[in-house]
Design an enzyme around this catalytic site. Structure first.
Site, mmCIF file in Angstrom:
data_model
loop_
_atom_site.group_PDB
_atom_site.id
_atom_site.type_symbol
_atom_site.label_atom_id
_atom_site.label_comp_id
_atom_site.label_asym_id
_atom_site.label_seq_id
_atom_site.Cartn_x
_atom_site.Cartn_y
_atom_site.Cartn_z
ATOM 1 N N ASP A 95 51.543 -30.501 12.557
ATOM 2 C CA ASP A 95 52.014 -29.231 12.016
ATOM 3 C C ASP A 95 53.138 -28.713 12.915
ATOM 4 O O ASP A 95 52.946 -28.602 14.127
ATOM 5 C CB ASP A 95 50.821 -28.258 12.070
ATOM 6 C CG ASP A 95 50.771 -27.319 10.906
ATOM 7 O OD1 ASP A 95 51.814 -26.767 10.561
ATOM 8 O OD2 ASP A 95 49.665 -27.122 10.364
ATOM 9 N N HIS A 322 43.222 -24.259 5.333
ATOM 10 C CA HIS A 322 42.625 -23.365 6.339
ATOM 11 C C HIS A 322 42.955 -21.896 6.083
ATOM 12 O O HIS A 322 42.466 -21.031 6.794
ATOM 13 C CB HIS A 322 43.122 -23.780 7.719
ATOM 14 C CG HIS A 322 44.610 -23.632 7.840
ATOM 15 N ND1 HIS A 322 45.495 -24.422 7.128
ATOM 16 C CD2 HIS A 322 45.359 -22.757 8.544
ATOM 17 C CE1 HIS A 322 46.722 -24.037 7.408
ATOM 18 N NE2 HIS A 322 46.680 -23.029 8.260
ATOM 19 N N ASP A 323 43.812 -21.621 5.116
ATOM 20 C CA ASP A 323 44.193 -20.236 4.818
ATOM 21 C C ASP A 323 43.555 -19.720 3.532
ATOM 22 O O ASP A 323 43.830 -18.590 3.116
ATOM 23 C CB ASP A 323 45.716 -20.132 4.648
ATOM 24 C CG ASP A 323 46.464 -20.390 5.933
ATOM 25 O OD1 ASP A 323 45.915 -20.072 7.004
ATOM 26 O OD2 ASP A 323 47.590 -20.905 5.872
HETATM 27 C C1 GLC Z 1 50.977 -20.515 7.769
HETATM 28 C C2 GLC Z 1 49.702 -21.077 8.354
HETATM 29 C C3 GLC Z 1 48.819 -19.941 8.739
HETATM 30 C C4 GLC Z 1 49.527 -19.121 9.772
HETATM 31 C C5 GLC Z 1 50.915 -18.690 9.288
HETATM 32 C C6 GLC Z 1 51.757 -18.209 10.426
HETATM 33 O O1 GLC Z 1 50.765 -19.822 6.601
HETATM 34 O O2 GLC Z 1 49.113 -21.958 7.456
HETATM 35 O O3 GLC Z 1 47.557 -20.350 9.180
HETATM 36 O O4 GLC Z 1 48.775 -17.979 10.082
HETATM 37 O O5 GLC Z 1 51.628 -19.747 8.717
HETATM 38 O O6 GLC Z 1 52.148 -19.268 11.246
#
Ligand code: GLC
Length: 547
Positions: A95, A322-323
């Site tokens: 990531d 995960h979101d």
């Molecule tokens: C993306 C990620 C999330 C994070 C956000 C800020 O949406 O998936 O988990 O909080 O970016 O980096």
């Protein structure tokens, strides 16, 4: 397109498997579970960030792009993981969080210490007056998107948490740093990359949002976005013949995505878009509940499938990450029809045109965490919104109900390996509590069941590996007006799949011409081919006809 027969599995490393009893998932823990993933049949693993971070936003607040957070392990552990994964035919995806860094990153610290070079890495602006930020934009995690720095009498932009300062992509040095980071990980043997909120890096202007909304129209899919992605591609992963890339696109449009993920390879290989995961947001508001708008869900699938196909562009397909709360609790039924609906959701998604992503636990039908007290929540977004909703006068009962449906922690509880304490994730104290469902929903039980959701995922993955119609077939929508069923055909010259999914707990009828078709895969044992189908709760069938 070397990846059309592949499936990606997402690991949230912090919650996957702990190997040293510190309550925190780690690389050695992941290595110990690779056989399980090989059994499932996936081709790639995407890992959420494991690099140095104060963990305010669980690794999306990066303090050092090149080193692992010691709680996950060392570079040697990673090299072992890389070898062990390769032995099992599994590739790795990392990531890359390039919209912002943690305020603990040395660039930001230097910026705050007065180093002009690094101050220009970030977005500092004068306020509109004493105590008034440069504009009315709101952070995606609640509150204003600007933080005042007294020393400079200026404000820095943070679209996310106050500890996540936005990088200034108009600065060529920032762009070079990001390309260097990608190249660094390529040199370590990583060929897959997921780019975090990458469509937010080009800010159009810094004016007030006239609608008093959060300002997203000024920083989403901005004017230099495609230029930046093409440059990053040329200067880093585009030179690696093995690369696989996916961009996380926040509030994006098909018009932009056909460029981001066009098969011409100038930008990215594929994109995550989120519109289909907002069909249960009332008035587009995440914290306002409404039942899923099924017709809207269908409409969005059709628009994105057809829109991307017409432009020869490629979707990433997903229900979970995960979101997001767990899809089985959200679009299925995690009680009396857990198995049926878990399999139905899998079929509906995996047979579409694009690359499917499976989020850890989805393959065993893990439901939402259903936490009942704020002390159980860890996520910064959830704890912030708890306060905001309270200030707005909502009762705690109402707020818990909302968090049980919407909190990101629903996806972040420990992977449920067995029914021992902490779901077999750790024998220490887990950083976040295990969800109560682990006693009945876990990998051990699943692997003993020949009719499990897991077995269904294995079959779908196998279909993608072996059937060109799944990899390359065109997508043709069907039964577009049916209020309960999402159906489509995938077709090549000599093969056709008709995929029919009942999204509800009630029986429903459909008429489809199935002459020459046979049942290929169903979530009920005794589905028959019949042009008048009475579909049972969550019944989901793939019919196939070969020329
Ligand atoms: C993306 C990620 C999330 C994070 C956000 C800020 O949406 O998936 O988990 O909080 O970016 O980096």
């Amino acid at each position: 397109m070397g990846f059309r027969d592949k499936v990606v599995y997402q690991i949230y490393p912090k919650s996957f498997q702990d190997s040293n009893s510190d309550g925190w998932g780690d690389i050695q823990g992941i290595i110990s579970r690779l056989d399980y993933l090989q059994k499932l049949g996936i081709n790639y693993i995407w890992f959420n960030p494991m690099i140095v971070s104060p963990q305010r936003d669980n690794g999306y607040d990066v303090a050092d792009y090149r080193n692992f957070d010691p709680r996950y392990g060392t570079m040697e552990d990673f090299e072992e993981l890389s070898r062990e994964a390769a032995k099992r035919g599994i590739g790795l995806m990392f990531d890359m969080v390039f919209n912002h860094t943690s305020t603990e990153h040395e660039w930001f610290k230097k910026a705050m210490a007065g180093d002009e070079k690094y101050k220009k890495y970030y977005i500092f602006r004068k306020g509109k007056g004493p105590g008034v930020p440069p504009n009315n934009w709101q952070s995606k995690f609640a509150g204003p998107a600007w933080e005042y720095v007294e020393k400079y009498d200026e404000w820095y932009l943070h679209l996310f948490d106050v500890t996540q300062a936005d990088l200034d992509w108009t600065n060529p040095e920032v762009r070079q740093e990001c390309a260097d980071i990608v190249n660094y990980w390529i040199s370590k043997g990583v060929h897959g990359f997921r780019f975090d909120v990458i469509n937010l890096i080009s800010k159009a202007s810094f004016e007030d949002d006239p609608n008093n909304y959060d300002g997203r129209q000024f920083y989403t899919d901005g004017p230099r976005e495609h230029e930046y992605l093409q440059e990053l591609n040329r200067n880093s992963f585009g030179q690696d013949p093995e690369h696989l890339t996916v961009g996380e696109m926040s509030s994006t449009t098909i018009d932009n995505c056909v460029r981001y993920a066009n098969c011409d390879g100038r930008e990215l290989d594929m994109v995550f878009s989120f519109h289909h995961l907002k069909v249960d947001y009332k008035n587009q508001m995440k914290w306002e509940l409404q039942p899923m708008d099924f017709m809207r869900l269908k409409e969005l699938f059709v628009q994105w499938q057809v829109g991307m196909q017409e432009a020869d562009a490629w979707n990433a397909l997903f229900w979970n990450c995960h979101d997001q709360p767990r899809s089985i609790s959200r679009f299925g039924n995690d009680k009396e029809y857990r198995k049926e609906s878990g399999k139905m959701l899998a079929t509906a998604l995996h047979m579409m045109r694009g690359t499917p992503y499976i989020y850890q636990g989805e393959e065993i039908g893990m439901p939402n965490a259903y936490f009942t007290d704020i002390s159980q929540y860890v996520d910064v977004e959830s704890t912030n919104i708890f306060k905001v909703l309270k200030e707005q006068g909502k009762s705690e009962e109402e707020i818990y109900h909302i968090l049980q449906e919407r909190s990101r922690d629903n996806a972040r509880t420990p992977m449920q390996w067995d029914d021992s304490p902490n779901a077999g994730f750790t024998d220490g104290t887990p950083w976040i509590q295990a969800a109560g469902s682990y006693k009945t929903v876990n990998v051990k039980g699943t692997l003993e069941d020949p009719d499990s959701i897991f077995v269904h995922y294995q079959k779908l993955i196998e279909m993608r590996k072996t059937l060109p119609v799944v990899q390359e077939g065109i997508y043709v929508p069907m039964l577009e007006d049916h209020p309960k069923v999402y159906a489509y055909e995938r077709r090549t010259e000599d093969d056709s799949l008709i995929v029919i999914n009942n999204f509800f707990a009630e029986e429903t009828e459909v008429d489809v011409n199935l002459e020459g078709y046979e049942v290929y895969l169903s979530n009920y044992a005794d589905t028959k081919t019949d042009s008048h189908l009475v579909l049972r709760p969550y019944e989901s069938v793939i019919f196939r006809k070969k020329a």
